[in-house]
Design a protein around this motif. Sequence first.
Motif, PDB file in Angstrom:
ATOM      1  N   MET A  26       0.856  -1.200   0.000  1.00  0.00           N
ATOM      2  CA  MET A  26       0.000   0.000   0.000  1.00  0.00           C
ATOM      3  C   MET A  26       0.885   1.241   0.000  1.00  0.00           C
ATOM      4  SD  MET A  26      -3.018   1.019   2.698  1.00  0.00           S
ATOM      5  CE  MET A  26      -3.990   2.476   2.435  1.00  0.00           C
ATOM      6  N   SER A  27       0.678   2.118  -0.983  1.00  0.00           N
ATOM      7  CA  SER A  27       1.531   3.301  -1.105  1.00  0.00           C
ATOM      8  C   SER A  27       1.193   4.328  -0.033  1.00  0.00           C
ATOM      9  CB  SER A  27       1.364   3.922  -2.490  1.00  0.00           C
ATOM     10  OG  SER A  27       0.012   4.315  -2.700  1.00  0.00           O
ATOM     11  N   GLU A  28       2.212   5.060   0.385  1.00  0.00           N
ATOM     12  CA  GLU A  28       2.048   6.076   1.406  1.00  0.00           C
ATOM     13  C   GLU A  28       1.439   7.332   0.792  1.00  0.00           C
ATOM     14  OE1 GLU A  28       4.830   8.657   4.487  1.00  0.00           O
ATOM     15  OE2 GLU A  28       5.615   6.886   3.476  1.00  0.00           O
ATOM     16  N   ILE A  29       0.494   7.954   1.490  1.00  0.00           N
ATOM     17  CA  ILE A  29      -0.151   9.173   1.000  1.00  0.00           C
ATOM     18  C   ILE A  29       0.847  10.332   1.097  1.00  0.00           C
ATOM     19  CG2 ILE A  29      -2.011  10.830   1.381  1.00  0.00           C
ATOM     20  CD1 ILE A  29      -3.670   8.577   2.534  1.00  0.00           C
ATOM     21  N   PRO A  30       1.065  11.094   0.013  1.00  0.00           N
ATOM     22  CA  PRO A  30       2.005  12.213   0.051  1.00  0.00           C
ATOM     23  C   PRO A  30       1.641  13.211   1.146  1.00  0.00           C
ATOM     24  CG  PRO A  30       1.314  11.743  -2.207  1.00  0.00           C
ATOM     25  CD  PRO A  30       0.427  10.936  -1.303  1.00  0.00           C
ATOM     26  N   HIS A  31       2.664  13.796   1.777  1.00  0.00           N
ATOM     27  CA  HIS A  31       2.419  14.709   2.895  1.00  0.00           C
ATOM     28  C   HIS A  31       1.615  15.934   2.493  1.00  0.00           C
ATOM     29  CE1 HIS A  31       5.759  16.868   0.996  1.00  0.00           C
ATOM     30  NE2 HIS A  31       5.383  17.915   1.696  1.00  0.00           N
ATOM     31  N   TYR A  32       1.751  16.359   1.219  1.00  0.00           N
ATOM     32  CA  TYR A  32       1.077  17.591   0.809  1.00  0.00           C
ATOM     33  C   TYR A  32      -0.441  17.430   0.753  1.00  0.00           C
ATOM     34  CZ  TYR A  32       0.893  15.500  -3.902  1.00  0.00           C
ATOM     35  OH  TYR A  32       0.669  14.682  -4.975  1.00  0.00           O
ATOM     36  N   VAL A  33      -0.918  16.197   0.631  1.00  0.00           N
ATOM     37  CA  VAL A  33      -2.369  15.974   0.587  1.00  0.00           C
ATOM     38  C   VAL A  33      -3.011  16.409   1.900  1.00  0.00           C
ATOM     39  CG1 VAL A  33      -4.191  14.253   0.378  1.00  0.00           C
ATOM     40  CG2 VAL A  33      -2.164  14.108  -1.088  1.00  0.00           C
ATOM     41  N   GLY A  34      -2.435  15.992   3.013  1.00  0.00           N
ATOM     42  CA  GLY A  34      -2.960  16.406   4.307  1.00  0.00           C
ATOM     43  C   GLY A  34      -2.801  17.892   4.525  1.00  0.00           C
ATOM     44  N   HIS A  35      -1.696  18.457   4.051  1.00  0.00           N
ATOM     45  CA  HIS A  35      -1.470  19.904   4.193  1.00  0.00           C
ATOM     46  C   HIS A  35      -2.532  20.697   3.452  1.00  0.00           C
ATOM     47  CE1 HIS A  35       0.459  23.811   4.267  1.00  0.00           C
ATOM     48  NE2 HIS A  35       0.482  23.817   2.943  1.00  0.00           N
ATOM     49  N   ARG A  36      -2.859  20.291   2.255  1.00  0.00           N
ATOM     50  CA  ARG A  36      -3.875  20.997   1.478  1.00  0.00           C
ATOM     51  C   ARG A  36      -5.228  20.962   2.179  1.00  0.00           C
ATOM     52  NH1 ARG A  36      -3.048  20.502  -4.965  1.00  0.00           N
ATOM     53  NH2 ARG A  36      -0.792  20.822  -5.042  1.00  0.00           N
ATOM     54  N   LYS A  37      -5.575  19.817   2.699  1.00  0.00           N
ATOM     55  CA  LYS A  37      -6.854  19.675   3.388  1.00  0.00           C
ATOM     56  C   LYS A  37      -6.902  20.576   4.617  1.00  0.00           C
ATOM     57  CE  LYS A  37      -9.968  16.115   5.247  1.00  0.00           C
ATOM     58  NZ  LYS A  37     -10.233  16.742   6.564  1.00  0.00           N
ATOM     59  N   ARG A  38      -5.815  20.594   5.399  1.00  0.00           N
ATOM     60  CA  ARG A  38      -5.784  21.422   6.604  1.00  0.00           C
ATOM     61  C   ARG A  38      -5.844  22.909   6.264  1.00  0.00           C
ATOM     62  NH1 ARG A  38      -1.976  17.437   7.889  1.00  0.00           N
ATOM     63  NH2 ARG A  38      -0.255  18.819   7.256  1.00  0.00           N
ATOM     64  N   LEU A  39      -5.154  23.307   5.202  1.00  0.00           N
ATOM     65  CA  LEU A  39      -5.137  24.724   4.822  1.00  0.00           C
ATOM     66  C   LEU A  39      -6.519  25.167   4.342  1.00  0.00           C
ATOM     67  CD1 LEU A  39      -3.396  27.224   4.598  1.00  0.00           C
ATOM     68  CD2 LEU A  39      -2.709  26.497   2.301  1.00  0.00           C
ATOM     69  N   ARG A  40      -7.170  24.319   3.572  1.00  0.00           N
ATOM     70  CA  ARG A  40      -8.527  24.651   3.130  1.00  0.00           C
ATOM     71  C   ARG A  40      -9.471  24.781   4.321  1.00  0.00           C
ATOM     72  NH1 ARG A  40      -7.650  20.524  -1.235  1.00  0.00           N
ATOM     73  NH2 ARG A  40      -7.371  21.666  -3.189  1.00  0.00           N
ATOM     74  N   GLU A  41      -9.353  23.880   5.280  1.00  0.00           N
ATOM     75  CA  GLU A  41     -10.212  23.925   6.459  1.00  0.00           C
ATOM     76  C   GLU A  41      -9.974  25.191   7.270  1.00  0.00           C
ATOM     77  OE1 GLU A  41      -9.249  20.281   8.378  1.00  0.00           O
ATOM     78  OE2 GLU A  41     -10.699  19.074   7.228  1.00  0.00           O
ATOM     79  N   ARG A  42      -8.709  25.577   7.422  1.00  0.00           N
ATOM     80  CA  ARG A  42      -8.387  26.817   8.145  1.00  0.00           C
ATOM     81  C   ARG A  42      -8.995  28.028   7.455  1.00  0.00           C
ATOM     82  NH1 ARG A  42      -2.354  27.554   8.236  1.00  0.00           N
ATOM     83  NH2 ARG A  42      -2.985  29.621   8.968  1.00  0.00           N
ATOM     84  N   PHE A  43      -8.902  28.038   6.129  1.00  0.00           N
ATOM     85  CA  PHE A  43      -9.439  29.160   5.364  1.00  0.00           C
ATOM     86  C   PHE A  43     -10.954  29.241   5.500  1.00  0.00           C
ATOM     87  CE2 PHE A  43     -11.227  30.799   1.346  1.00  0.00           C
ATOM     88  CZ  PHE A  43     -10.709  32.094   1.392  1.00  0.00           C
TER      89      PHE A  43
ATOM     90  N   GLU B 226      -7.784  36.322   6.527  1.00  0.00           N
ATOM     91  CA  GLU B 226      -6.982  37.073   7.497  1.00  0.00           C
ATOM     92  C   GLU B 226      -6.161  36.153   8.387  1.00  0.00           C
ATOM     93  OE1 GLU B 226      -9.471  39.724   9.647  1.00  0.00           O
ATOM     94  OE2 GLU B 226      -9.983  40.958   7.911  1.00  0.00           O
ATOM     95  N   ALA B 227      -6.560  34.917   8.486  1.00  0.00           N
ATOM     96  CA  ALA B 227      -5.841  33.973   9.345  1.00  0.00           C
ATOM     97  C   ALA B 227      -4.641  33.344   8.638  1.00  0.00           C
ATOM     98  CB  ALA B 227      -6.790  32.869   9.812  1.00  0.00           C
ATOM     99  N   LEU B 228      -4.476  33.648   7.338  1.00  0.00           N
ATOM    100  CA  LEU B 228      -3.417  33.021   6.560  1.00  0.00           C
ATOM    101  C   LEU B 228      -2.308  34.008   6.205  1.00  0.00           C
ATOM    102  CD1 LEU B 228      -5.506  30.923   4.005  1.00  0.00           C
ATOM    103  CD2 LEU B 228      -4.796  30.292   6.311  1.00  0.00           C
ATOM    104  N   HIS B 229      -1.106  33.482   6.056  1.00  0.00           N
ATOM    105  CA  HIS B 229       0.005  34.271   5.552  1.00  0.00           C
ATOM    106  C   HIS B 229      -0.180  34.486   4.056  1.00  0.00           C
ATOM    107  CE1 HIS B 229       2.272  34.002   9.276  1.00  0.00           C
ATOM    108  NE2 HIS B 229       2.100  32.684   9.289  1.00  0.00           N
TER     109      HIS B 229
END
Length: 226
Positions: free
Chosen positions: A1-18, A24-27
Motif C-alpha cells: 500500500m503506497s504512502e499518501i504524500p504529505h502535501y495531501v494532508g497539508h492541502r486539506k488542513r489549509l482549506r479547512e483553516r481558510f 486574514e488567518a493566513l500568511h
Amino acid sequence: MSEIPHYVGHRKRLRERFLKSGGEALHDYELLELLLFGAIPRGDVKPLAKRLIKSFGSFADVISADPRTLLLEDGLGEAAVCSLKASQAGAIRLAQEQVLNKPVLSSWQTLLDYCRASMAYHGVEQFRVLYLNRKNVLIADELQQRGTIDHTPVYPREVIKRALELEASALIMVHNHPSGDTTPSRADIDMTKRIRDIARPLSLELHDHVIVSRKGYYSFKSHSLL
C-alpha cells in the motif's frame, strides 16, 4: 500500500483553516497556495508560493505581475498564471462594484481602494478619469491613456470633450506612479491646472486629481493644489 504524500494532508488542513477563519488567518504565501492548488493538483506548492512572495514582494505584487513575467518563474504554467490573474481581476471587479452608481464623495476611501487595486501595481503609467453626475454619482470610469514607466500623455481637450458627451457635472482624475513615489511632477501640476481652468467656464468641477502607487496615494485637493 503506497504512502499518501504529505502535501495531501497539508492541502486539506489549509482549506479547512481558510473556510473556518477566512483569509486574514493566513500568511500571504498560504493564500497563494490556495490559488495554486486547483492549477497544480499534485505536489507541494508551498516552496513555490514562498519563492514567489520573496521574488515579487507580497501577495498583491504576485497576482498583479505581468503574465509574461509570471510565466518565466519555474513551476508556473499557463493554468497557474491564469488562476493568479483571475484572483486579481476578481478583486478589482469587487472594488469596482462598490463604487459604481454610488455617490463617490461620501465613500471616498472606497474609491481610493478601487483606484489602488486597479492601477497601483501596473508597470507603466496610466491615466483614467472618473465622470460624475450632478449628485456626484459615478457614471463612467474610463482609462484615457497608457504611457511609459514615468510618463503618460494627457490631452485636456479630450478629457473635457468626453465629459460634455457624457453630460457629466464633475470629474476626478487618477494616475499611477510605478516608482512608488506619489509626489506630483511639475508636468502633473501644470496639466491639472490646465484642465481645471478649461472645465470651470463649462460648469464642470474638477473634484480632485489623485496619484496612486503601491505605497499609498496623493490628493491634489488635500495638498491645496486645486
